[in-house]
Design a protein around this motif. Structure first.
Motif, PDB file in Angstrom:
ATOM      1  N   TRP A   1      30.616 -82.500  94.485  1.00 44.38           N
ATOM      2  CA  TRP A   1      29.392 -81.730  94.244  1.00 44.38           C
ATOM      3  C   TRP A   1      29.432 -80.398  94.978  1.00 44.38           C
ATOM      4  O   TRP A   1      29.012 -79.372  94.447  1.00 44.38           O
ATOM      5  CB  TRP A   1      28.167 -82.545  94.677  1.00 44.38           C
ATOM      6  N   ILE A   2      29.934 -80.448  96.206  1.00 42.98           N
ATOM      7  CA  ILE A   2      29.991 -79.211  96.985  1.00 42.98           C
ATOM      8  C   ILE A   2      30.925 -78.214  96.308  1.00 42.98           C
ATOM      9  O   ILE A   2      30.703 -77.013  96.337  1.00 42.98           O
ATOM     10  CB  ILE A   2      30.414 -79.525  98.430  1.00 42.98           C
TER      11      ILE A   2
ATOM     12  N   ASP B   1      31.332 -77.923  93.121  1.00 47.36           N
ATOM     13  CA  ASP B   1      30.871 -77.752  91.735  1.00 47.36           C
ATOM     14  C   ASP B   1      31.631 -78.618  90.745  1.00 47.36           C
ATOM     15  O   ASP B   1      31.876 -78.218  89.609  1.00 47.36           O
ATOM     16  CB  ASP B   1      30.980 -76.272  91.305  1.00 47.36           C
TER      17      ASP B   1
ATOM     18  N   ARG C   1      34.569 -92.411  86.116  1.00 48.62           N
ATOM     19  CA  ARG C   1      35.154 -93.129  84.992  1.00 48.62           C
ATOM     20  C   ARG C   1      35.079 -94.641  85.178  1.00 48.62           C
ATOM     21  O   ARG C   1      34.924 -95.378  84.224  1.00 48.62           O
ATOM     22  CB  ARG C   1      36.615 -92.731  84.806  1.00 48.62           C
TER      23      ARG C   1
ATOM     24  N   TRP D   1      29.245 -83.479 104.917  1.00 45.45           N
ATOM     25  CA  TRP D   1      28.817 -82.114 104.628  1.00 45.45           C
ATOM     26  C   TRP D   1      29.631 -81.140 105.477  1.00 45.45           C
ATOM     27  O   TRP D   1      30.164 -80.131 104.977  1.00 45.45           O
ATOM     28  CB  TRP D   1      27.339 -82.036 104.938  1.00 45.45           C
TER      29      TRP D   1
ATOM     30  N   THR E   1      32.729 -78.163 104.663  1.00 42.19           N
ATOM     31  CA  THR E   1      32.306 -76.794 104.902  1.00 42.19           C
ATOM     32  C   THR E   1      33.236 -76.074 105.867  1.00 42.19           C
ATOM     33  O   THR E   1      33.673 -74.963 105.599  1.00 42.19           O
ATOM     34  CB  THR E   1      30.873 -76.763 105.468  1.00 42.19           C
TER      35      THR E   1
ATOM     36  N   GLY F   1      27.484 -71.204 106.452  1.00 41.44           N
ATOM     37  CA  GLY F   1      28.414 -71.872 105.539  1.00 41.44           C
ATOM     38  C   GLY F   1      27.853 -73.177 105.031  1.00 41.44           C
ATOM     39  O   GLY F   1      27.990 -73.519 103.855  1.00 41.44           O
ATOM     40  N   MET F   2      27.184 -73.909 105.918  1.00 35.10           N
ATOM     41  CA  MET F   2      26.640 -75.192 105.491  1.00 35.10           C
ATOM     42  C   MET F   2      25.503 -75.001 104.500  1.00 35.10           C
ATOM     43  O   MET F   2      25.344 -75.796 103.565  1.00 35.10           O
ATOM     44  CB  MET F   2      26.190 -75.999 106.698  1.00 35.10           C
TER      45      MET F   2
ATOM     46  N   THR G   1      27.261 -74.427 101.156  1.00 32.15           N
ATOM     47  CA  THR G   1      27.811 -75.630 100.525  1.00 32.15           C
ATOM     48  C   THR G   1      26.683 -76.531 100.041  1.00 32.15           C
ATOM     49  O   THR G   1      26.806 -77.162  98.997  1.00 32.15           O
ATOM     50  CB  THR G   1      28.715 -76.407 101.494  1.00 32.15           C
ATOM     51  N   PHE G   2      25.578 -76.573 100.793  1.00 32.03           N
ATOM     52  CA  PHE G   2      24.468 -77.414 100.361  1.00 32.03           C
ATOM     53  C   PHE G   2      23.886 -76.894  99.053  1.00 32.03           C
ATOM     54  O   PHE G   2      23.557 -77.667  98.157  1.00 32.03           O
ATOM     55  CB  PHE G   2      23.390 -77.458 101.444  1.00 32.03           C
TER      56      PHE G   2
ATOM     57  N   HIS H   1      25.473 -75.355  96.760  1.00 29.04           N
ATOM     58  CA  HIS H   1      26.359 -75.741  95.674  1.00 29.04           C
ATOM     59  C   HIS H   1      26.240 -77.226  95.361  1.00 29.04           C
ATOM     60  O   HIS H   1      26.400 -77.638  94.215  1.00 29.04           O
ATOM     61  CB  HIS H   1      27.805 -75.397  96.029  1.00 29.04           C
ATOM     62  N   MET H   2      25.979 -78.024  96.400  1.00 30.10           N
ATOM     63  CA  MET H   2      25.917 -79.463  96.184  1.00 30.10           C
ATOM     64  C   MET H   2      24.733 -79.830  95.302  1.00 30.10           C
ATOM     65  O   MET H   2      24.856 -80.672  94.409  1.00 30.10           O
ATOM     66  CB  MET H   2      25.824 -80.187  97.514  1.00 30.10           C
TER      67      MET H   2
ATOM     68  N   HIS I   1      24.579 -77.248  88.003  1.00 31.00           N
ATOM     69  CA  HIS I   1      25.638 -76.685  87.161  1.00 31.00           C
ATOM     70  C   HIS I   1      27.008 -77.001  87.750  1.00 31.00           C
ATOM     71  O   HIS I   1      27.320 -76.615  88.865  1.00 31.00           O
ATOM     72  CB  HIS I   1      25.482 -75.180  87.053  1.00 31.00           C
ATOM     73  N   LYS I   2      27.813 -77.772  86.997  1.00 31.87           N
ATOM     74  CA  LYS I   2      29.157 -78.095  87.450  1.00 31.87           C
ATOM     75  C   LYS I   2      30.153 -77.448  86.502  1.00 31.87           C
ATOM     76  O   LYS I   2      29.881 -77.285  85.304  1.00 31.87           O
ATOM     77  CB  LYS I   2      29.362 -79.612  87.472  1.00 31.87           C
ATOM     78  N   VAL I   3      31.302 -77.083  87.035  1.00 32.22           N
ATOM     79  CA  VAL I   3      32.263 -76.362  86.208  1.00 32.22           C
ATOM     80  C   VAL I   3      33.194 -77.290  85.439  1.00 32.22           C
ATOM     81  O   VAL I   3      33.846 -76.868  84.495  1.00 32.22           O
ATOM     82  CB  VAL I   3      33.113 -75.391  87.060  1.00 32.22           C
ATOM     83  N   THR I   4      33.244 -78.567  85.826  1.00 27.89           N
ATOM     84  CA  THR I   4      34.158 -79.493  85.168  1.00 27.89           C
ATOM     85  C   THR I   4      33.758 -79.692  83.710  1.00 27.89           C
ATOM     86  O   THR I   4      32.586 -79.805  83.398  1.00 27.89           O
ATOM     87  CB  THR I   4      34.125 -80.850  85.868  1.00 27.89           C
TER      88      THR I   4
ATOM     89  N   GLN J   1      34.098 -82.493  80.863  1.00 27.88           N
ATOM     90  CA  GLN J   1      34.444 -83.916  80.767  1.00 27.88           C
ATOM     91  C   GLN J   1      35.361 -84.080  79.568  1.00 27.88           C
ATOM     92  O   GLN J   1      34.922 -84.380  78.468  1.00 27.88           O
ATOM     93  CB  GLN J   1      33.168 -84.737  80.620  1.00 27.88           C
ATOM     94  N   TYR J   2      36.694 -83.927  79.778  1.00 28.31           N
ATOM     95  CA  TYR J   2      37.608 -83.601  78.713  1.00 28.31           C
ATOM     96  C   TYR J   2      37.560 -84.445  77.438  1.00 28.31           C
ATOM     97  O   TYR J   2      37.188 -83.887  76.405  1.00 28.31           O
ATOM     98  CB  TYR J   2      39.036 -83.462  79.233  1.00 28.31           C
ATOM     99  N   PRO J   3      37.852 -85.714  77.462  1.00 30.15           N
ATOM    100  CA  PRO J   3      37.969 -86.306  76.128  1.00 30.15           C
ATOM    101  C   PRO J   3      36.662 -86.234  75.344  1.00 30.15           C
ATOM    102  O   PRO J   3      36.673 -86.130  74.123  1.00 30.15           O
ATOM    103  CB  PRO J   3      38.356 -87.759  76.392  1.00 30.15           C
ATOM    104  N   GLU J   4      35.530 -86.264  76.057  1.00 27.64           N
ATOM    105  CA  GLU J   4      34.243 -86.198  75.353  1.00 27.64           C
ATOM    106  C   GLU J   4      33.878 -84.767  75.010  1.00 27.64           C
ATOM    107  O   GLU J   4      33.324 -84.475  73.950  1.00 27.64           O
ATOM    108  CB  GLU J   4      33.134 -86.797  76.214  1.00 27.64           C
TER     109      GLU J   4
END
Lengths: 444, 165
Positions: A56-57, A59, A65, A322, A326, B24-25, B28-29, B31-32, B36-39, B41-44
């Motif tokens: 998650w951190i 993205d 699965r 966390w 970081t 920095g924390m 990251t928080f 983003h957590m 919105h995630k960049v992955t 989900q390939y086969p689907e």
């Protein structure tokens, strides 16, 4: 239950502490089983949590699965690790090589024996304290055990007979020994305040005043940093340091033995989180409400407090993860100077400050309670401001580079120049292009 | 200070570990909790391909289901990686047709010359990339397999911008 066992169980009043060997033995056995099961399942789930949080951190989604939302991933990982081949390096010293993973894991697990995790449970045999063993020397027991954790790592590094492993083991021994001192000293104020080393008394003391995070903020910070170092988590993961040492002390390990180091890391993390929750965040005490630690104990109170404790522990585990995703790793000299030059003197100084404040408060006749806590909190607030705002301008906390005293710098430059002068007569004529003047020095 | 570690004398006034770590924390928080995630989900879920994506070949057919190819021999001639095998045949009306038409997708460099050179607009590259096989032979697509492909064909130029500007 068979008749002889039943005979050992004396029926007593529900609100009186249970007595009798039979009750003690059986309740302890049950508590051990329950704690062990929950602990191991929890540790397994933490491997998933770590991967999820890291994803998650960054993205990403993380494992999703195996089972709903990837919940069965730990089971799949475990199965894979059991099926894999166990490899033994030729040059490894087998007995220690085999026993080291267990030595890394057992202390973390054992430390849980003394951590109280809920309010006492009333049964028909009397009140059962919700701690596996309410040792009077509770905290000393934990200090003793957590320092044993380093043996597993050092012996793994040594027994592998691999240079990377040995370096990892050496680093971990230096690191854990250095930070153990700061860790031990940071808890002295807690013990001063509680006047006892039993963890249940420390919780009780916090329940009847302010939590130690407010009473002893600086001690908490020192303890937390030391706990990170003790558990070898980033930014203190020098013993494994993937980018430098492959995998450090467990480079040569495979299959379930590797998995054991992995489990040990998480087990240590859970134990450290539980300690932070117990010593600085009131353990199983529910904040503000005085309902749960009053006399008529019920099963509901036990469940509620156990949940509260779980929430607190999980919060710290989350902080562990966390921070891992970081902060980058410290350099070795930064690690050492932070431990010895900053944390140790700070912990010592803090003991003096807290002891003096307590002496002053006692002398002015303030009873232990919220007011006492507020006075301590005021002192801590001032200290936090001084430490993290006024003084923290690259002077104390920042170990991200080494500062050189200007005088030191001049001395080094002088030395360089003198040596250049001394070399000049010996230099053969036309021995190559003349070097630029040796002023470049260390500050380049 | 360790030996041979480069020392930079930075101004101490504006350097802080604690505050930059907290900053920095916070990042990251953020983003957590960001949904919105960049992955993908390939086969689907699949990447949308450009109209000019050059992938697995496809042979187009006439209305009666026969390959459009007239076995003129231009594509094996132009093919820089020599991956097209063509044996021409002729029926009783004098129409040429391919007896054998094979493309080795493993040799192919997907340059698109065959599609460009084809006078009948028969052979096309396609907007398709999932062609994994268990053997090298599996990558040799014969005429039947090429006509059976159903994925959309490649546009050699963007229809909205034909000159490539």
């Amino acid at each position: 239950m068979s008749a002889p066992v039943l005979m050992l169980l004396q029926v007593a009043s529900r609100q009186v502490e249970a007595t009798g060997t039979g009750v003690f033995l059986i309740s302890t056995l049950v508590k051990m089983l329950v704690v062990f099961t929950i602990y191991m399942v929890g540790v397994a789930m933490l491997t998933l949590a770590e991967r999820k949080i890291s994803a998650w951190i960054q993205d990403r989604h993380g494992p999703n699965r195996v089972g709903p939302h990837g919940l069965l991933q730990p089971a799949a990982d475990g199965l894979k690790n059991i099926m894999k081949e166990e490899t033994y390096p030729d040059a490894a010293y087998k007995p220690l090589f085999i026993i080291a993973p267990a030595m890394a894991f057992i202390p973390a697990l054992t430390a849980w024996a003394v951590i109280p995790f809920a309010s006492p449970l009333p049964t028909r045999w009397g009140l059962i304290p919700m701690v596996v063993a309410d040792l009077p020397i509770g905290f000393l027991f934990i200090l003793a055990l957590t320092s044993l954790g380093v043996y597993g790592i050092v012996l793994a590094g040594w027994a592998s007979n691999n240079k990377y492993s040995l370096l990892g083991g050496l680093r971990s021994s230096a690191q854990m020994v250095s930070y153990e001192i700061a860790m031990g000293l940071s808890t002295i104020p807690v013990l001063l305040l509680a006047g006892n080393v039993t963890l249940s008394v420390i919780i009780d003391q916090q329940a009847h005043g302010l939590y130690n995070i407010l009473n002893l903020t600086i001690a908490f910070f020192i303890f937390m940093v030391a706990a990170f170092a003790e558990t070898n988590r980033l930014p203190f993961d020098l013993p494994e340091a993937e980018s430098e040492l492959i995998a450090g002390y467990h480079t040569e390990y495979s299959a379930m033995k590797f998995s054991f180091f992995f489990i040990a890391e998480y087990a240590n993390m859970v134990t450290a989180s539980a300690l932070m929750a117990t010593m600085f965040f009131g353990g199983w005490d529910i904040p503000i409400s005085g309902w749960e630690n009053a006399a008529p104990y019920t099963a509901l109170k036990t469940v509620a407090t156990a949940l509260m404790f779980a929430v607190k522990v999980m919060f710290f585990i989350f902080v562990f993860m966390w921070i891992r995703w970081t902060l980058p790793r410290f350099r070795y000299d930064q690690l050492m100077s932070l431990g010895w030059k900053f944390m140790l003197p700070l912990a010592l100084g803090y003991i003096v400050v807290i002891a003096s404040v307590m002496l002053g408060l006692d002398a002015s006749g303030i009873e232990y309670g919220p007011l006492y806590g507020l006075a301590l909190f005021g002192v801590n607030l001032a200290l936090v401001m001084i430490l993290f705002v006024m003084v923290d301008h690259g002077r104390i906390i920042s170990p991200s580079y080494g500062r050189l005293d200007p005088r030191e710098l001049e001395k080094l430059r002088g030395k360089r120049q003198r040596s250049a002068l001394a070399r000049r007569p010996d230099a053969k004529p036309a021995a190559g292009p003349t070097k630029p003047a040796a002023t470049a020095g260390v500050t380049r | 200070m360790a030996i041979n570690v480069k020392v930079v004398n930075r101004p101490t006034g504006d350097v802080s570990y604690v505050r930059s770590a907290l900053k920095g924390m916070a990042l990251t928080f953020k983003h957590m909790v960001d949904p919105h995630k960049v992955t993908i989900q390939y086969p689907e879920e699949k990447h949308s391909l450009s109209a000019r994506w050059r992938g697995t070949h496809r042979m187009l057919t006439t209305e009666d289901g026969k390959a459009k190819c007239v076995a003129c021999g231009l594509c094996p001639t132009v093919c820089p990686s020599n991956c097209i095998k063509l044996v021409p045949g002729e029926d009783e009306n004098g129409n040429r047709y391919p007896l054998i038409f094979e493309i080795d997708e493993f040799r192919c460099i997907f340059c698109g010359y065959c599609q460009e050179v084809c006078p009948e607009e028969a052979i096309h590259l396609g907007r398709h990339y999932e062609n994994a096989e268990y053997s090298r032979e599996g990558f040799v697509y014969d005429l039947e397999r090429l006509t059976a492909q159903t994925h959309p064909v490649t546009e050699l130029w963007d229809p909205e911008d034909p000159k490539g500007q």
